[in-house]
Design an enzyme around this catalytic site. Structure first.
Site, PDB file in Angstrom:
ATOM      1  N   GLY A   1       0.654  -1.132   0.066  1.00  0.00           N
ATOM      2  CA  GLY A   1       0.071   0.050  -0.079  1.00  0.00           C
ATOM      3  C   GLY A   1       0.824   1.298  -0.149  1.00  0.00           C
ATOM      4  N   TYR A   2       0.375   2.211   0.592  1.00  0.00           N
ATOM      5  CA  TYR A   2       1.048   3.699   0.461  1.00  0.00           C
ATOM      6  C   TYR A   2       2.170   3.571   1.459  1.00  0.00           C
ATOM      7  CZ  TYR A   2      -2.839   5.644  -1.828  1.00  0.00           C
ATOM      8  OH  TYR A   2      -3.665   6.164  -2.946  1.00  0.00           O
TER       9      TYR A   2
ATOM     10  N   GLU B   1       6.459   4.355  10.882  1.00  0.00           N
ATOM     11  CA  GLU B   1       6.662   4.864   9.721  1.00  0.00           C
ATOM     12  C   GLU B   1       6.143   6.330   9.751  1.00  0.00           C
ATOM     13  OE1 GLU B   1       8.232   3.846   6.655  1.00  0.00           O
ATOM     14  OE2 GLU B   1       8.554   6.092   7.136  1.00  0.00           O
ATOM     15  N   PHE B   2       7.148   7.181   9.721  1.00  0.00           N
ATOM     16  CA  PHE B   2       6.860   8.579   9.545  1.00  0.00           C
ATOM     17  C   PHE B   2       6.830   9.300   8.347  1.00  0.00           C
ATOM     18  CE2 PHE B   2       8.739   7.531  13.587  1.00  0.00           C
ATOM     19  CZ  PHE B   2       7.845   7.829  14.640  1.00  0.00           C
TER      20      PHE B   2
ATOM     21  N   GLU C   1       2.393  11.517   3.088  1.00  0.00           N
ATOM     22  CA  GLU C   1       2.107  11.213   1.523  1.00  0.00           C
ATOM     23  C   GLU C   1       2.278  12.425   0.958  1.00  0.00           C
ATOM     24  OE1 GLU C   1      -1.712   9.143   1.349  1.00  0.00           O
ATOM     25  OE2 GLU C   1      -0.976   7.930   3.070  1.00  0.00           O
TER      26      GLU C   1
ATOM     27  N   LYS D   1       4.661   6.642  17.725  1.00  0.00           N
ATOM     28  CA  LYS D   1       4.122   6.765  16.780  1.00  0.00           C
ATOM     29  C   LYS D   1       2.586   7.254  16.745  1.00  0.00           C
ATOM     30  CE  LYS D   1       2.859   6.868  12.511  1.00  0.00           C
ATOM     31  NZ  LYS D   1       2.824   5.763  11.464  1.00  0.00           N
TER      32      LYS D   1
ATOM     33  N   ASN E   1       1.557  11.510  15.698  1.00  0.00           N
ATOM     34  CA  ASN E   1       0.607  11.867  14.997  1.00  0.00           C
ATOM     35  C   ASN E   1      -0.644  12.858  15.784  1.00  0.00           C
ATOM     36  OD1 ASN E   1       1.231  11.266  12.492  1.00  0.00           O
ATOM     37  ND2 ASN E   1       0.230   9.109  12.533  1.00  0.00           N
TER      38      ASN E   1
ATOM     39  N   VAL F   1      -9.643  23.146   5.751  1.00  0.00           N
ATOM     40  CA  VAL F   1     -10.867  22.729   6.021  1.00  0.00           C
ATOM     41  C   VAL F   1     -10.940  21.735   6.901  1.00  0.00           C
ATOM     42  CG1 VAL F   1     -10.541  21.439   3.833  1.00  0.00           C
ATOM     43  CG2 VAL F   1     -12.757  22.238   4.775  1.00  0.00           C
TER      44      VAL F   1
ATOM     45  N   CYS G   1      -4.368   8.394   8.797  1.00  0.00           N
ATOM     46  CA  CYS G   1      -3.455   8.249  10.167  1.00  0.00           C
ATOM     47  C   CYS G   1      -4.066   8.972  11.144  1.00  0.00           C
ATOM     48  CB  CYS G   1      -2.092   8.308   9.954  1.00  0.00           C
ATOM     49  SG  CYS G   1      -1.277   7.083   9.146  1.00  0.00           S
TER      50      CYS G   1
ATOM     51  N   LYS H   1      -7.407   8.094  12.989  1.00  0.00           N
ATOM     52  CA  LYS H   1      -7.442   6.613  13.431  1.00  0.00           C
ATOM     53  C   LYS H   1      -6.200   6.584  14.534  1.00  0.00           C
ATOM     54  CE  LYS H   1      -4.851   3.908  11.172  1.00  0.00           C
ATOM     55  NZ  LYS H   1      -3.992   3.162  10.892  1.00  0.00           N
TER      56      LYS H   1
ATOM     57  N   PHE I   1      -6.934  14.090   0.342  1.00  0.00           N
ATOM     58  CA  PHE I   1      -6.972  14.639   1.693  1.00  0.00           C
ATOM     59  C   PHE I   1      -5.694  15.841   1.471  1.00  0.00           C
ATOM     60  CE2 PHE I   1      -3.510  13.153   3.997  1.00  0.00           C
ATOM     61  CZ  PHE I   1      -2.839  12.277   3.262  1.00  0.00           C
TER      62      PHE I   1
HETATM   63  C1  UDX Z   1      -0.486   2.262   6.300  1.00  0.00           C
HETATM   64  C2  UDX Z   1      -0.228   1.514   7.584  1.00  0.00           C
HETATM   65  O1  UDX Z   1       0.416   0.271   7.221  1.00  0.00           O
HETATM   66  C3  UDX Z   1      -1.204   1.562   8.576  1.00  0.00           C
HETATM   67  O2  UDX Z   1      -0.611   1.306   9.763  1.00  0.00           O
HETATM   68  C4  UDX Z   1      -1.297   3.215   8.533  1.00  0.00           C
HETATM   69  O3  UDX Z   1      -1.676   3.469   9.685  1.00  0.00           O
HETATM   70  C5  UDX Z   1      -2.086   3.646   7.521  1.00  0.00           C
HETATM   71  O4  UDX Z   1      -1.304   3.203   6.291  1.00  0.00           O
HETATM   72  P1  UDX Z   1      -1.259   1.824   3.990  1.00  0.00           P
HETATM   73  O5  UDX Z   1      -0.168   1.299   3.451  1.00  0.00           O
HETATM   74  O6  UDX Z   1      -1.767   3.179   3.704  1.00  0.00           O
HETATM   75  O7  UDX Z   1      -1.466   1.369   5.366  1.00  0.00           O
HETATM   76  O8  UDX Z   1      -2.756   0.913   3.651  1.00  0.00           O
HETATM   77  P2  UDX Z   1      -3.340   0.288   2.366  1.00  0.00           P
HETATM   78  O9  UDX Z   1      -2.585   1.449   1.181  1.00  0.00           O
HETATM   79  O10 UDX Z   1      -4.590   0.071   2.429  1.00  0.00           O
HETATM   80  O11 UDX Z   1      -2.360  -1.045   2.021  1.00  0.00           O
HETATM   81  C6  UDX Z   1      -2.264  -2.222   2.698  1.00  0.00           C
HETATM   82  C7  UDX Z   1      -2.255  -3.337   1.983  1.00  0.00           C
HETATM   83  O12 UDX Z   1      -1.976  -4.434   2.499  1.00  0.00           O
HETATM   84  C8  UDX Z   1      -3.213  -3.586   0.777  1.00  0.00           C
HETATM   85  O13 UDX Z   1      -2.757  -3.461  -0.464  1.00  0.00           O
HETATM   86  C9  UDX Z   1      -4.121  -4.912   1.136  1.00  0.00           C
HETATM   87  O14 UDX Z   1      -4.427  -5.610  -0.046  1.00  0.00           O
HETATM   88  C10 UDX Z   1      -2.776  -5.754   1.683  1.00  0.00           C
HETATM   89  N1  UDX Z   1      -3.149  -6.637   2.756  1.00  0.00           N
HETATM   90  C11 UDX Z   1      -3.998  -6.499   3.432  1.00  0.00           C
HETATM   91  C12 UDX Z   1      -2.637  -7.988   2.503  1.00  0.00           C
HETATM   92  O15 UDX Z   1      -1.850  -8.067   1.681  1.00  0.00           O
HETATM   93  N2  UDX Z   1      -2.869  -8.977   3.331  1.00  0.00           N
HETATM   94  C13 UDX Z   1      -3.709  -8.986   4.398  1.00  0.00           C
HETATM   95  O16 UDX Z   1      -3.932  -9.579   5.159  1.00  0.00           O
HETATM   96  C14 UDX Z   1      -4.362  -7.594   4.677  1.00  0.00           C
HETATM   97  C1  UDX Z   2       0.830  11.882   8.668  1.00  0.00           C
HETATM   98  C2  UDX Z   2       2.268  12.188   9.243  1.00  0.00           C
HETATM   99  O1  UDX Z   2       2.659  13.542   8.959  1.00  0.00           O
HETATM  100  C3  UDX Z   2       3.413  11.228   8.996  1.00  0.00           C
HETATM  101  O2  UDX Z   2       4.476  11.490   9.812  1.00  0.00           O
HETATM  102  C4  UDX Z   2       2.525   9.726   9.352  1.00  0.00           C
HETATM  103  O3  UDX Z   2       3.661   8.895   9.223  1.00  0.00           O
HETATM  104  C5  UDX Z   2       1.405   9.502   8.600  1.00  0.00           C
HETATM  105  O4  UDX Z   2       0.540  10.586   9.018  1.00  0.00           O
HETATM  106  P1  UDX Z   2      -0.082  12.197   6.116  1.00  0.00           P
HETATM  107  O5  UDX Z   2      -1.228  11.867   6.790  1.00  0.00           O
HETATM  108  O6  UDX Z   2       0.420  11.476   4.985  1.00  0.00           O
HETATM  109  O7  UDX Z   2       1.144  11.988   7.513  1.00  0.00           O
HETATM  110  O8  UDX Z   2      -0.022  13.703   5.785  1.00  0.00           O
HETATM  111  P2  UDX Z   2       0.322  15.051   6.446  1.00  0.00           P
HETATM  112  O9  UDX Z   2       1.126  15.961   5.808  1.00  0.00           O
HETATM  113  O10 UDX Z   2       0.571  14.919   8.049  1.00  0.00           O
HETATM  114  O11 UDX Z   2      -1.210  15.683   6.630  1.00  0.00           O
HETATM  115  C6  UDX Z   2      -2.189  15.433   7.239  1.00  0.00           C
HETATM  116  C7  UDX Z   2      -3.425  16.373   7.010  1.00  0.00           C
HETATM  117  O12 UDX Z   2      -3.372  17.314   7.933  1.00  0.00           O
HETATM  118  C8  UDX Z   2      -3.654  16.683   5.729  1.00  0.00           C
HETATM  119  O13 UDX Z   2      -5.064  16.649   5.540  1.00  0.00           O
HETATM  120  C9  UDX Z   2      -3.231  18.030   5.514  1.00  0.00           C
HETATM  121  O14 UDX Z   2      -3.739  18.532   4.599  1.00  0.00           O
HETATM  122  C10 UDX Z   2      -3.711  18.379   6.935  1.00  0.00           C
HETATM  123  N1  UDX Z   2      -2.864  19.591   7.344  1.00  0.00           N
HETATM  124  C11 UDX Z   2      -1.357  19.297   7.539  1.00  0.00           C
HETATM  125  C12 UDX Z   2      -3.324  21.060   7.555  1.00  0.00           C
HETATM  126  O15 UDX Z   2      -4.435  21.082   7.413  1.00  0.00           O
HETATM  127  N2  UDX Z   2      -2.321  21.903   8.104  1.00  0.00           N
HETATM  128  C13 UDX Z   2      -0.900  21.770   8.308  1.00  0.00           C
HETATM  129  O16 UDX Z   2      -0.328  22.903   8.319  1.00  0.00           O
HETATM  130  C14 UDX Z   2      -0.617  20.492   8.034  1.00  0.00           C
END
Ligand code: UDX
Ligand code: UDX
Length: 469
Positions: free
Chosen positions: A13-14, A163-164, A167, A222, A226, A272, A278, A281, A340
């Site tokens: 995933g991501y 992971e920090f 996206e 972690k 967040n 907004v 993350c 959650k 997002f």
């Molecule tokens: C991540 C982190 O791992 C999660 O803890 C964090 O808080 C959110 O982001 P992310 O990589 O963003 O998850 O999630 P996603 O893009 O949904 O990818 C997870 C992948 O795991 C999916 O492609 C899914 O198909 C796969 N998966 C899930 C498996 O291969 N086996 C499983 O049993 C369950």
């Molecule tokens: C976050 C954490 O930054 C990262 O370290 C962790 O591993 C996963 O969660 P992410 O959710 O990918 O990363 O993006 P982030 O840049 O943190 O933005 C989160 C949300 O906050 C977005 O919707 C963003 O638009 C919003 N945001 C962020 C604001 O509205 N204002 C800000 O100043 C910064």
């Protein structure tokens, strides 16, 4: 423990995809195999044209192009990859539970447990298991329990390595992280496992930036990181409402406080509302953990960050309604942005979804344009809320491939994501094709409001009290 030469990552995933791509790039001597149950996703990762990989992230397709087929592989053969690897990352999703105890708050660890059971049944030699997914504190002990009681009498070491990466900047964040955090047991075996992972990262990260702690501190750090980041966004957003009632301007306030080195300038951008997979959650998780230990005040404290965020999204939608003379029924309102944040095609928990839902409830006619989010995802996001029938979402929302078409004939434009390209549009052309008075609600303070006002737009930017002239 011998040197790690083969890594497997469960979950493409991501997080899993970009992280493994960068490890493979930086460590050509390590074979990295990313596995996933989702065949379509793996097929997309293997697409000949690396522009078609399933995740949009600046710089990622180049990294994949460089390493794929050399020492980076994407596969659905989970057992084989587990069997061969000395080190296994778990990077599957851990969504908030939608059923049973802890519904709406606790993390659903179903997938994590399934992974642990699969690893236990396949492993024939000692393995290091690395938790990459964000997990509630003490999950490692649950994983350990499953592995030791169902495994083939082999040794497992469980490490927490949260992971920090954010996206949109994942590749930069992975290339040069502020720090890497590794939590492990303080037994000799635990220390060796920690060292093995330190050695992997040390291929490109200075050792002083690799922090080691016990497993629980790492897991809790972690969630805390967040929670702190989200809290900053809710804090600045709470002040936008005060600014809108007074002569203060949130951008000026953010600049003024951000120059205090104790506060710092980052993460003070009013919006907004925060989204992403993350923040909400992880805070809900923290709240759930606190409640489960009877720590009511702690739980309430952190819950307020989410309450504020929900309020901000609803407030934005209500402002649009109020400004359109208290009715949006049948009015075309154009959303610029659905993701997002900018530079990602991820829409999980995006504020746009909730703002749209609220406006649909008032029977608005919504047009959406986002440079990277496909039409099917917009409908999937709205259907997931189950607020109304799928047909009604289809009827109320249309998705455009061209921003000018999306804006044509609309009463108002709402900026939901801060994509750079929005700034460069021909705003005169957009104005000419809109109904008058033409309104813009800038939920990201992205556009140059003065320039737009000179064209004739009525502009409302979040956290400023300049009302339409
Ligand atoms: C991540 C982190 O791992 C999660 O803890 C964090 O808080 C959110 O982001 P992310 O990589 O963003 O998850 O999630 P996603 O893009 O949904 O990818 C997870 C992948 O795991 C999916 O492609 C899914 O198909 C796969 N998966 C899930 C498996 O291969 N086996 C499983 O049993 C369950
Ligand atoms: C976050 C954490 O930054 C990262 O370290 C962790 O591993 C996963 O969660 P992410 O959710 O990918 O990363 O993006 P982030 O840049 O943190 O933005 C989160 C949300 O906050 C977005 O919707 C963003 O638009 C919003 N945001 C962020 C604001 O509205 N204002 C800000 O100043 C910064």
């Amino acid at each position: 423990m011998t040197e790690v030469t083969k890594i497997c990552c469960i979950g493409a995933g991501y997080v899993g995809g970009p992280t493994m791509a960068v490890i493979a790039k930086k460590c050509p001597h390590i074979q990295v195999t990313v596995v996933d149950l989702n065949e379509a996703r793996i097929a997309a990762w293997n697409d000949k044209d690396t522009n078609n990989i399933p995740i949009y992230e600046p710089g990622l397709s180049d990294v994949v192009a460089e390493a794929r087929g050399r020492n980076l592989f994407f596969s659905t053969e989970v057992d084989k990859a587990i069997h061969e690897a000395q080190m296994i990352f778990i990077s599957v999703n851990t969504p908030t539970k939608t059923y049973g105890a802890g519904k709406g708050q606790a993390a659903d660890l179903k997938w994590i447990e399934l992974c642990a059971r699969q690893i236990a049944s396949v492993a024939k030699d000692n393995k290091i298991i690395v938790e990459k997914s964000t997990l509630p504190v003490r999950t490692a002990s649950a994983i350990k329990d499953i592995l030791t009681h169902t495994g083939n009498n082999v040794q497992f070491q469980i490490l927490s390595n949260p992971e920090f990466l954010a996206e949109g900047t994942a590749i930069e964040d992975l290339d040069a992280p502020d720090r890497v955090l590794i939590g492990g047991d303080s037994t000799p075996e635990g220390k060796m496992a920690v060292q093995a992972l330190v050695d992997v990262y040390a291929n490109w990260i200075p050792r002083e930036r690799i922090l080691t702690t016990n497993v629980w501190s790492s897991e809790l750090s972690k969630l805390t990181a967040n929670a702190f980041l989200a809290q900053r966004v809710s804090s600045i957003n709470s002040l936008t409402e005060i600014c809108e009632q007074t002569e203060a301007d949130i951008n000026e306030v953010a600049r003024a406080i951000g120059t205090d080195s104790r506060i710092g300038p980052k993460f003070l951008k009013a919006s907004v509302g925060f989204g992403g997979s993350c923040f909400q959650k992880d805070i809900l998780n923290l709240v759930y953990i606190a409640r489960s230990y009877g720590l009511q005040e702690v739980a309430d404290y952190w819950e307020q960050v989410i309450i504020m965020n929900d309020h901000q999204k609803r407030r934005f939608a209500n402002q649009i309604i109020k400004n359109l003379y208290n009715t949006v029924n049948g009015k075309k309102i154009t959303f610029l942005g659905w993701a997002f944040k900018k530079d990602t095609n991820d829409t999980r928990e995006s504020a746009a979804i909730y703002v749209a839902d609220h406006l649909l409830y008032e029977q608005a006619d919504i047009a959406v344009y986002d440079p990277k989010v496909p039409e099917s995802q917009v409908y999937a996001d709205l259907d997931y809320l189950r607020t109304r029938e799928q047909e009604e979402n289809k009827k109320g929302v249309s998705v455009f491939k061209d921003p000018y078409e999306a804006c044509k004939g609309s009463h108002a434009i709402a900026v939901l994501t801060e994509w750079d390209e929005f700034k460069g549009y021909d705003w005169q052309r957009i104005y000419d094709n809109m109904l008058k008075p033409a309104k813009i609600f800038d939920g990201r303070n992205l556009l140059d409001a003065d320039k737009l006002r000179a064209i004739g737009f009525q502009v409302r930017s979040i956290g400023t009290n300049v009302l339409e002239k």
